[in-house]
Design a protein around this motif. Structure first.
Motif, PDB file in Angstrom:
ATOM      1  N   ARG B  52       1.269  -1.808  -0.073  1.00  0.00           N
ATOM      2  CA  ARG B  52      -0.206   0.286  -0.077  1.00  0.00           C
ATOM      3  C   ARG B  52       0.831   1.199  -0.246  1.00  0.00           C
ATOM      4  N   ARG B  53       1.759   1.174   0.580  1.00  0.00           N
ATOM      5  CA  ARG B  53       2.222   2.440   0.455  1.00  0.00           C
ATOM      6  C   ARG B  53       3.715   2.576  -0.310  1.00  0.00           C
ATOM      7  N   LEU B  54       3.737   1.195  -0.667  1.00  0.00           N
ATOM      8  CA  LEU B  54       4.780   1.647  -2.299  1.00  0.00           C
ATOM      9  C   LEU B  54       3.804   2.019  -3.561  1.00  0.00           C
ATOM     10  N   ARG B  55       2.446   1.735  -2.631  1.00  0.00           N
ATOM     11  CA  ARG B  55       2.165   1.989  -4.539  1.00  0.00           C
ATOM     12  C   ARG B  55       1.192   3.732  -4.213  1.00  0.00           C
ATOM     13  N   ASN B  56       1.022   3.908  -2.705  1.00  0.00           N
ATOM     14  CA  ASN B  56      -0.510   5.119  -2.775  1.00  0.00           C
ATOM     15  C   ASN B  56       1.070   6.865  -2.329  1.00  0.00           C
ATOM     16  N   GLN B  57       2.249   6.168  -2.322  1.00  0.00           N
ATOM     17  CA  GLN B  57       3.462   6.857  -2.053  1.00  0.00           C
ATOM     18  C   GLN B  57       2.879   7.736  -0.714  1.00  0.00           C
ATOM     19  N   ARG B  58       2.371   7.016   0.300  1.00  0.00           N
ATOM     20  CA  ARG B  58       2.256   7.753   1.300  1.00  0.00           C
ATOM     21  C   ARG B  58       2.466   6.836   2.986  1.00  0.00           C
ATOM     22  N   THR B  59       2.910   6.796   4.024  1.00  0.00           N
ATOM     23  CA  THR B  59       2.601   5.725   5.003  1.00  0.00           C
ATOM     24  C   THR B  59       1.866   5.925   6.143  1.00  0.00           C
ATOM     25  N   ASP B  60       1.153   7.461   6.273  1.00  0.00           N
ATOM     26  CA  ASP B  60       0.025   7.755   6.842  1.00  0.00           C
ATOM     27  C   ASP B  60       1.463   7.911   8.717  1.00  0.00           C
ATOM     28  N   THR B  61       1.848   7.845   8.465  1.00  0.00           N
ATOM     29  CA  THR B  61       3.531   8.075   9.756  1.00  0.00           C
ATOM     30  C   THR B  61       4.328   9.253   9.971  1.00  0.00           C
ATOM     31  N   ILE B  62       4.513   9.064  11.241  1.00  0.00           N
ATOM     32  CA  ILE B  62       4.324  10.736  11.018  1.00  0.00           C
ATOM     33  C   ILE B  62       5.916  10.405  12.023  1.00  0.00           C
ATOM     34  N   ALA B  63       7.777  11.191  12.292  1.00  0.00           N
ATOM     35  CA  ALA B  63       8.403  10.320  13.176  1.00  0.00           C
ATOM     36  C   ALA B  63       8.225  11.858  14.464  1.00  0.00           C
ATOM     37  N   VAL B  64       8.571  11.596  15.349  1.00  0.00           N
ATOM     38  CA  VAL B  64       8.606  12.807  16.325  1.00  0.00           C
ATOM     39  C   VAL B  64      10.292  12.512  17.019  1.00  0.00           C
ATOM     40  N   LEU B  65      11.448  13.298  16.580  1.00  0.00           N
ATOM     41  CA  LEU B  65      12.614  13.718  17.288  1.00  0.00           C
ATOM     42  C   LEU B  65      12.231  13.946  18.432  1.00  0.00           C
ATOM     43  N   LEU B  66      12.942  13.505  19.112  1.00  0.00           N
ATOM     44  CA  LEU B  66      13.085  14.327  21.039  1.00  0.00           C
ATOM     45  C   LEU B  66      14.403  13.429  21.285  1.00  0.00           C
ATOM     46  N   PRO B  67      14.916  14.387  22.360  1.00  0.00           N
ATOM     47  CA  PRO B  67      16.303  13.549  23.352  1.00  0.00           C
ATOM     48  C   PRO B  67      16.169  12.495  23.723  1.00  0.00           C
ATOM     49  N   ARG B  68      15.260  12.147  24.616  1.00  0.00           N
ATOM     50  CA  ARG B  68      15.239  10.626  25.370  1.00  0.00           C
ATOM     51  C   ARG B  68      13.691  10.423  25.833  1.00  0.00           C
ATOM     52  N   ILE B  69      12.893   9.521  25.645  1.00  0.00           N
ATOM     53  CA  ILE B  69      12.014   9.308  25.808  1.00  0.00           C
ATOM     54  C   ILE B  69      12.194   9.440  27.523  1.00  0.00           C
ATOM     55  N   THR B  70      13.295   9.095  28.397  1.00  0.00           N
ATOM     56  CA  THR B  70      12.505   9.079  30.038  1.00  0.00           C
ATOM     57  C   THR B  70      12.760   9.880  30.431  1.00  0.00           C
ATOM     58  N   ASN B  71      12.867  10.987  28.976  1.00  0.00           N
ATOM     59  CA  ASN B  71      12.432  12.406  30.033  1.00  0.00           C
ATOM     60  C   ASN B  71      10.869  12.794  29.974  1.00  0.00           C
ATOM     61  N   PRO B  72      10.476  13.033  31.386  1.00  0.00           N
ATOM     62  CA  PRO B  72       8.740  13.310  31.164  1.00  0.00           C
ATOM     63  C   PRO B  72       8.393  14.199  30.394  1.00  0.00           C
ATOM     64  N   PHE B  73       9.070  15.300  30.232  1.00  0.00           N
ATOM     65  CA  PHE B  73       8.691  16.285  28.876  1.00  0.00           C
ATOM     66  C   PHE B  73       8.506  16.287  28.262  1.00  0.00           C
ATOM     67  N   PHE B  74       9.305  15.100  27.124  1.00  0.00           N
ATOM     68  CA  PHE B  74       9.260  14.719  26.208  1.00  0.00           C
ATOM     69  C   PHE B  74       7.560  13.478  26.205  1.00  0.00           C
ATOM     70  N   ALA B  75       7.763  12.400  27.137  1.00  0.00           N
ATOM     71  CA  ALA B  75       7.055  11.411  27.017  1.00  0.00           C
ATOM     72  C   ALA B  75       5.838  11.706  26.898  1.00  0.00           C
ATOM     73  N   ASN B  76       5.137  12.963  27.879  1.00  0.00           N
ATOM     74  CA  ASN B  76       4.256  14.260  28.082  1.00  0.00           C
ATOM     75  C   ASN B  76       3.797  14.390  26.451  1.00  0.00           C
ATOM     76  N   LEU B  77       4.394  14.838  26.041  1.00  0.00           N
ATOM     77  CA  LEU B  77       4.888  15.174  24.546  1.00  0.00           C
ATOM     78  C   LEU B  77       4.154  13.979  23.199  1.00  0.00           C
ATOM     79  N   ILE B  78       4.860  12.952  23.853  1.00  0.00           N
ATOM     80  CA  ILE B  78       4.645  11.999  22.538  1.00  0.00           C
ATOM     81  C   ILE B  78       2.935  11.643  23.114  1.00  0.00           C
ATOM     82  N   GLU B  79       2.867  11.415  24.607  1.00  0.00           N
ATOM     83  CA  GLU B  79       1.518  10.413  24.957  1.00  0.00           C
ATOM     84  C   GLU B  79       0.526  11.754  24.069  1.00  0.00           C
TER      85      GLU B  79
END
Lengths: 337, 337
Positions: B52-79
DNA sequence: TTGTAGGCGTTATCAC
DNA sequence: GTGATAACGCCTACAA
C-alpha cells in the motif's frame, strides 16, 4: 525523487548493477562502483523504504506494546530495548495500549499487515487465546508480563516472590493491618503479585483486609486518593503494599501532609525503584527490577527468532529482583533494637 | 499470507472489485460486497502495508524526534501527539536522538527514504543549514525547540521570558548570587533561557557568576553533583536556576541531606512542572508548560501541511508559560512581611 | 562482471 | 458495476 532507474541511466549502467552497489554485493568493478556512487550522490538518491520492504518481505522493525510511555518503568524499558535493537539493525516502534483491549488487538494487526517483523508485549489485556492466532504472522515475545501457558518466550521477574518479600518485610516491621493497592487486577502479573501478598499474610497468620484493597491505582494522583480512603474508611490500616512507586509516592505525600507519620503510623512499599522513590521524604522502600537485562534479553530472543524462524523454543527467562529497604518502612523502634 | 488475488479468486471476482471493497469505494453491489467480505474473513486477509505504501506513496506515519523518552517532558509530549495524530489517522514513531548530531541526521533520512510522511523535531542538535535540505522530501515542524530563521512552522513557548521571570522571582526572594544550571548550551532554546536569565540579572544590577554556571546537567544525578560543586566551590551562591525539575530535585535532595536550608540558604527553581516537583520536600518552584496544547497544535499544523502541501505558511505559534511558586523559593522572612 | 525481466501486493486508469 | 492492465521502486534468478 530519484529512483534506482535514474541512477542507472546517469551512470550509464543497469539497475542491477546499481542495486549491487547499494547492497554491497560483489561483482562490480571499482571503476563502475565509483561512477554509480557519484551518480547517487549527484541525484541525492536514497533507496525507497516501502519498495524495499515489499520486495524483501521484511521491515526490520519491531513493535513494542506497552500501557503508556509516561510510566517511567516502560520508558526505561524502551530506552534499553531500542539500544539493543538498533545494534541488530532493527528499528522499534512504540505502541501505547492505554490498557485497552481494542488497542492491543489493533497493534497486533501490525504483525498481520506486515508493518513489523515481530512484537514485544510488555502487558497483556486480552485473553491469550485472542492473541495466539497472531503467532501465524510472526514471532511474539513477552517481557515483564507473563502467564502460565508456554507458547512464546517470556522474559520476566518473579512478581509473586517480589510481592511476598515486600509484604513479609512490612509485617516484620510490625504492620498488622495491610492494605493491598494495585492498578487493575486482570493481568496475570497482577494476580501473581496478589498471590505473593496473600501468601505472606497466610504465613504470618494475618487476615486479608478485602475491604481495604484498591485495584484502580496507577498514578500519583490515585495514590493520594488511596490515602484519603484509608484515613477515612480504614483508619486501622498500618501498612500499604502498592504496585508502583508513583502510587506509593502519592500515599506518602498525602500522609505526610495530613500529619500521619510514615512509617510509624503507616508504612508504605512501592515497586520499580524509580528515581522518585529515592527523592521522596521519607524515601520509599521498593523493588528494583533489572530493566536493562530484561530488555536486552527480550530483544535478543526476538531477533534470534527472526533470524532463525525454526528456533522457536518458548522458554522462560526469569530475572531476580531486589528489595530496597528505605525510610518509608523502617520503623524507629526497630532501628534501635 | 493471503493476498488480494486470493480473495478475488475465492469470491470469483477481480482484484479491482476487492480493492474497492477494501477502500470503501462505491460501485459494488451489496451482494458481491458481501461475498468479498466473507472471502476476506475466511482467508484472514489483511492488506499488506508495504504494498500500500509503495502504491500510494504515503505511509500515514509521522516521526517525532526527541532527545530521550525517559525525560517525562518529552514522554508527555509524545502521549499527547499520539492521541492527536491517531485522530487524524496518522501513526507516530518515536526517534530518540540522545543529543547526537549523527542520530538526528539518520532520523531525518526517514523522510528521504519515505518511511514517514513528515517530521516533528522537538530538539535540534545540528545547524539548521544541515536540516533544511530535507524539506525537499517532506514537511518538518518544530515543537518546543525553535530558532530565528522562519523556514518551517514552529510551536513553542517563550523560554527567554520564562527564564527571565524565574530569575526575577529568585531575586525578589532576596537571592544575590545566582548559579545558572542547564543541560547543554548549544541549542537556541538554551540560549534563549540564558538570555532571559542574564537580562534579569542586568535589570537588577546583579553580576553574572560565570564560574558558577554549569551546562552539563540533565538528570537528577547531575543535580546532586551540582549541589556538591556549589557547596565546595561556590558557597556564596544562594539561588539556583535549573533547566529541569529533575536537576532541581537533585540539588534540593542533596542540599537537604547536607543540612543546607532550602530555600533560606539556597533557593532553587526547576522547569517543566513534572509531578516530581510537587512531591519534593520542599516542593519545587517551577515553570509550567502547556504541553498538550503545543502537542495538539504541532500535529494539526503538520497534518494540514500533509493534506494541503501548498499551504506552507511557516508561521510561529507561541504559547505562554506559568510560573508556579512553591516552597523551594519561598523564603520565610518574606512570608511574614 | 554485467544486464534482462519478472514479480513483491496494491490501486488508479480506462475500457467494457 | 466490473475487470484487465499498468505502474509504484526494488531485488534476484537467470542469461549473456
Amino acid at each position: 525523487m530519484a529512483t534506482i532507474e535514474d541512477v542507472a541511466k546517469l551512470a550509464g549502467l543497469s539497475r542491477t548493477t546499481v542495486s549491487r552497489v547499494i547492497n554491497d554485493q560483489p561483482y562490480v568493478t571499482d571503476e563502475k562502483k565509483q561512477r554509480i556512487l557519484e551518480a547517487m550522490d549527484e541525484l541525492g538518491y536514497v533507496p525507497n523504504s516501502s519498495a524495499r520492504r515489499l520486495r524483501n518481505q521484511r521491515t526490520d522493525t519491531i513493535a513494542v506494546l506497552l500501557p503508556r510511555i509516561t510510566n517511567p518503568f516502560f520508558a526505561n524499558l524502551i530506552e534499553s530495548m531500542e539500544k539493543k535493537a538498533s545494534h541488530w539493525g532493527y528499528q522499534i516502534i512504540v505502541c501505547q495500549t492505554h490498557d485497552s483491549k481494542k488497542k492491543e488487538m489493533d497493534y497486533l494487526q501490525l504483525l498481520k499487515t506486515k508493518q513489523v517483523d515481530g512484537i514485544v508485549m510488555t502487558s497483556l489485556c486480552n485473553d491469550w487465546k485472542a492473541v495466539e492466532p497472531y503467532l501465524d504472522s510472526g514471532p511474539i515475545v513477552l517481557c515483564n508480563e507473563y502467564m502460565e501457558e508456554m507458547s512464546v518466550p517470556m522474559v520476566h521477574m518473579d512478581h509473586r516472590r517480589a510481592a511476598y518479600e515486600s509484604t513479609i518485610h512490612l509485617i516484620d516491621q510490625g504492620c498488622q493491618n495491610l492494605s493491598y493497592v494495585c492498578g487493575g487486577s486482570d493481568t496475570y502479573l497482577a494476580q501473581e503479585r496478589k498471590a505473593g501478598f496473600l501468601r505472606a499474610l497466610e504465613e504470618r497468620s494475618l487476615p486479608f483486609l478485602e475491604e481495604a484493597m484498591m485495584d484502580w491505582a496507577i498514578h500519583v494522583q490515585d495514590g493520594r486518593e488511596v490515602f484519603q480512603r484509608i484515613q477515612q474508611e480504614f483508619p486501622y490500616v498500618d501498612g500499604v503494599f502498592t504496585g508502583s512507586d508513583e502510587v506509593a509516592a502519592g500515599v506518602v505525600y498525602e500522609a505526610v501532609k495530613s500529619g500521619v507519620g510514615v512509617p510509624d503510623d503507616l508504612a508504605v512499599v512501592g515497586f520499580d525503584n524509580q528515581m522518585l522513590s529515592l527523592l521522596m521524604v521519607p524515601a520509599l522502600t521498593t523493588i528494583e527490577q533489572p530493566v536493562e537485562k530484561m530488555a536486552d534479553r527480550t530483544i535478543e530472543v526476538l531477533v534470534k527468532q527472526l533470524m532463525y524462524p525454526t528456533s522457536v523454543k518458548a522458554r522462560r527467562y526469569i530475572y531476580s529482583h531486589k528489595l530496597l529497604v528505605r525510610d518509608s518502612t523502617l520503623k524507629e523502634q526497630l532501628i534501635h533494637t
